[in-house]
Design an enzyme around this catalytic site. Structure first.
Site, PDB file in Angstrom:
ATOM      1  N   ASP A 232       0.828  -1.205   0.000  1.00 45.44           N
ATOM      2  CA  ASP A 232       0.000   0.000   0.000  1.00 45.44           C
ATOM      3  C   ASP A 232       0.867   1.261   0.000  1.00 45.44           C
ATOM      4  O   ASP A 232       1.860   1.333   0.730  1.00 45.44           O
ATOM      5  CB  ASP A 232      -0.852  -0.043   1.282  1.00 45.44           C
ATOM      6  CG  ASP A 232      -1.821   1.098   1.404  1.00 45.44           C
ATOM      7  OD1 ASP A 232      -2.857   1.056   0.743  1.00 45.44           O
ATOM      8  OD2 ASP A 232      -1.539   2.037   2.176  1.00 45.44           O
ATOM      9  N   GLU A 293       1.280  -0.586  -5.041  1.00 46.39           N
ATOM     10  CA  GLU A 293       0.326   0.477  -5.390  1.00 46.39           C
ATOM     11  C   GLU A 293       1.164   1.652  -5.871  1.00 46.39           C
ATOM     12  O   GLU A 293       1.709   2.400  -5.072  1.00 46.39           O
ATOM     13  CB  GLU A 293      -0.518   0.883  -4.186  1.00 46.39           C
ATOM     14  CG  GLU A 293      -1.593   1.876  -4.598  1.00 46.39           C
ATOM     15  CD  GLU A 293      -2.258   2.602  -3.435  1.00 46.39           C
ATOM     16  OE1 GLU A 293      -3.379   3.085  -3.613  1.00 46.39           O
ATOM     17  OE2 GLU A 293      -1.641   2.717  -2.346  1.00 46.39           O
TER      18      GLU A 293
HETATM   19  C1  GLC Z   1      -4.004   3.293  -0.233  1.00 46.71           C
HETATM   20  C2  GLC Z   1      -5.287   2.479  -0.120  1.00 46.71           C
HETATM   21  C3  GLC Z   1      -6.384   3.404   0.335  1.00 46.71           C
HETATM   22  C4  GLC Z   1      -6.018   3.962   1.694  1.00 46.71           C
HETATM   23  C5  GLC Z   1      -4.656   4.660   1.642  1.00 46.71           C
HETATM   24  C6  GLC Z   1      -4.143   4.926   3.021  1.00 46.71           C
HETATM   25  O1  GLC Z   1      -4.105   4.273  -1.199  1.00 46.71           O
HETATM   26  O2  GLC Z   1      -5.576   1.854  -1.348  1.00 46.71           O
HETATM   27  O3  GLC Z   1      -7.624   2.737   0.416  1.00 46.71           O
HETATM   28  O4  GLC Z   1      -6.987   4.864   2.111  1.00 46.71           O
HETATM   29  O5  GLC Z   1      -3.680   3.857   1.011  1.00 46.71           O
HETATM   30  O6  GLC Z   1      -3.763   3.699   3.661  1.00 46.71           O
END
Ligand code: GLC
Length: 574
Positions: A232, A293
């Site tokens: 993430d 991500e």
């Molecule tokens: C990433 C996740 C999202 C979350 C953010 C903070 O972007 O996909 O859902 O709110 O991280 O953890």
């Protein structure tokens, strides 16, 4: 929001595969670990709150996933990435973790997780955990200790700074979720940095103890048999501790803050050091992968995420393609060519939907041809040379169900940003299994988010019965991807490159065989004359493998007609 491996028998067996034949023959009935399983994989994101609710409390849970594994097996997915199910105050619905080695009671128990693992394994479905390394919950014991004083053993585990002499935050950095990214902590008389909610303090990745603790978390889950991690917010692990103000850029965000550039808080070069360490950690369990991500500005930055020696991320998400958000042939052609030529032969991971972005039909649909457009997107996701991510319900054509009233909003950014930012509830509504109560997701009087209004027609049971449904289209594409040698391991080459209405490409193998994909990006019928000679492929006909329209079993390439937004996949023949 718009933009945003087993040391054990398997480890030993990895050497056996390299050993002389005699040794291999001595272990005939134990398969070596398939280290490359992910290269052509279909990965399915499960948002656990919304997939299956086994205990009737209106919130999905781990047993609810286990109950639906046969559906995922039938669809043909290789792995499921499960959004966080660890203990959490649920401020950010699990992305605020207070214990990295546990299960939040609302999702079940560790025994439930172990059962999910073993049931998934029986079906050859791998489990990928979501791993939040950038920040913890403010309720995590590490943060509670860290904030208690400036001298405690974890005092430097988070990003602490003094304020300005007048008591203002250290600089102008803005949280992605609105307002200052600095929160004052009275017990230390200092500010801590939070890229997201203030309940999500950023860890200090300059600190070697933080790194070691997190690498041990990965080992904990790898020992349980997970096949990898989705990392993430991985590009934002580091902040520039010179603390310079970010330059302002045009406009304001949905929360009324002036926009800043994120030069000093995102994609800093130190991230690559950590990615190499993470890669080394997961290589203790061969076949374990790292997905990232990675919202990045261009393909050159994406290419770096694989590492110079393929020693960083296995599959950084290519968010360039799926979030183009308009059906433009030149853009799709260019981005697919980029993925083919500019990421050093690595495998792109394409994604059109996730739990942070509006559903794809809401972004690409025209209201009239949505059914055809959904099949077109499925074709563009599942026929290039790639690994593919599917978000639960995408295969059904689920649409956003955006709250109409502020008081109904669950996602905190939707409360803060209303009405400009309505939050991410819309794309997180319950999976639509059938046309019963709660669309078969739950038996609760009220589910945590309301079921989509279209559940009577857009649901698994109905679509399974309809040969022309989007679900059956996805299923056929996924099975073709596995069974057809060109779609499985062929190269990717575009044809008819000057056409801005119809996008065509080939998947070809060295034996001269090819599969042709033709997609009409317009609301008008189109006829094209396709010459495959430019790609050195001999062929005058195609044998239909799959079409989104009623197509003849064999078509001529010199006058190839497609209805509006049609998609076609066929085997090239003489
Ligand atoms: C990433 C996740 C999202 C979350 C953010 C903070 O972007 O996909 O859902 O709110 O991280 O953890």
């Amino acid at each position: 929001m718009t933009c945003f491996r087993r040391r054990s028998l398997a480890f030993l067996l990895s050497f056996v595969t390299l050993a002389p034949c005699a040794l291999r023959a001595a272990t005939p009935d134990v398969a070596p670990p398939d280290r490359d399983w992910w290269r052509t994989s279909v990965i399915y994101e499960v948002y656990p709150r919304s997939f299956g609710d086994s205990n009737g409390d209106g919130i999905g849970d781990l047993n609810g996933i286990t109950q639906h594994l046969d559906y995922l097996k039938d669809l043909g997915v290789d792995a499921i990435w499960i959004s966080p199910f660890y203990p959490s105050p649920q401020v950010d619905f699990g992305y605020d973790i207070s214990d990295y080695e546990g299960i939040d009671p609302q999702f079940g128990t560790m025994a439930d997780f172990d059962r999910l693992m073993s049931e998934a394994k029986k079906r050859n479905i791998r489990i990928l955990n979501d791993m939040v390394l950038n920040h913890t919950s403010d309720q995590h014991p590490w943060f509670i200790e860290s904030k208690s004083s400036r001298t405690n053993p974890k005092a430097n585990w988070f990003v602490w700074q003094d304020g300005k002499p007048d008591g203002q935050p250290p600089n102008n950095w803005v949280s992605l979720f609105g307002h200052s990214a600095w929160q004052f902590e009275p017990s230390r008389k200092q500010f801590y940095y939070h890229e997201f909610y203030k309940q999500q303090p950023d860890l200090n990745w300059e600190n070697g103890d933080v790194r070691k603790a997190m690498y041990d978390v990965l080992r904990f889950w790898m020992a349980k048999g997970v096949a990898g991690f989705r990392l993430d917010a991985i590009t934002s692990l580091f902040e520039d501790l010179s603390l310079k103000d970010e330059p302002y850029v045009a406009g304001t965000n949905a929360y009324g803050d002036r926009n800043v550039s994120r030069l000093y808080t995102d994609n800093l070069p130190q991230v690559h050091d950590v990615l190499r360490e993470l890669h080394k950690t997961v290589s203790e369990y061969p076949g374990t992968i790292l997905i990232g991500e990675t919202y990045l500005p261009n393909v050159a930055e994406l290419a770096k995420m694989y590492g110079r020696d393929r020693d960083e991320l296995d599959l950084p998400m290519d968010t360039q393609l799926g979030f183009t958000n308009r059906l433009s042939v030149p853009e799709f052609r260019g981005k697919l060519q980029d993925a083919e030529t500019k990421i050093n032969g690595n495998v792109p991971l394409f994604v059109f939907e996730n739990h942070d972005n509006s559903r794809s039909i809401n972004r690409y649909g025209d209201g009239t041809h949505n059914a055809a457009i959904a099949k077109l997107l499925a074709t563009l996701l599942l026929t290039p040379r790639d690994a593919a991510l599917i978000y639960y319900g995408e295969e059904l054509g689920m649409m956003d169900n955006i709250p109409k009233r502020k008081e109904d909003v669950q996602d905190p950014i939707g409360k803060l940003g209303w009405p400009k930012e309505k939050g991410r509830d819309g794309e997180r509504t319950p999976m639509q299994w059938n046309n019963d109560v709660d669309a078969g997701f739950s038996s609760a009087a009220k589910t945590w988010l309301p079921v989509g209004a279209d559940f009577q027609t857009v649901n698994v049971v109905r679509e399974q019965k309809d040969p022309n449904s989007l679900l059956n289209y996805y299923k056929t594409l996924i099975h073709l991807r596995k069974e057809n040698p060109q779609l499985r391991e062929g190269g990717f080459v575009t044809v008819d490159d000057s056409n801005n209405n119809v996008f065509s490409y080939l998947r070809n193998t060295p034996d001269g065989k090819a599969v042709l994909v033709v997609t009409n990006f317009t609301a008008a019928p189109q006829t094209v004359a396709l010459n495959l000679g430019t790609a050195a492929i001999q062929g005058a006909h195609v044998r239909t493998l799959l079409a989104s329209f009623a197509s003849a079993p064999r078509l001529e390439l010199r006058a190839f007609s497609l209805p509006p937004y049609a998609s076609y996949v066929g085997q090239v023949e003489p």
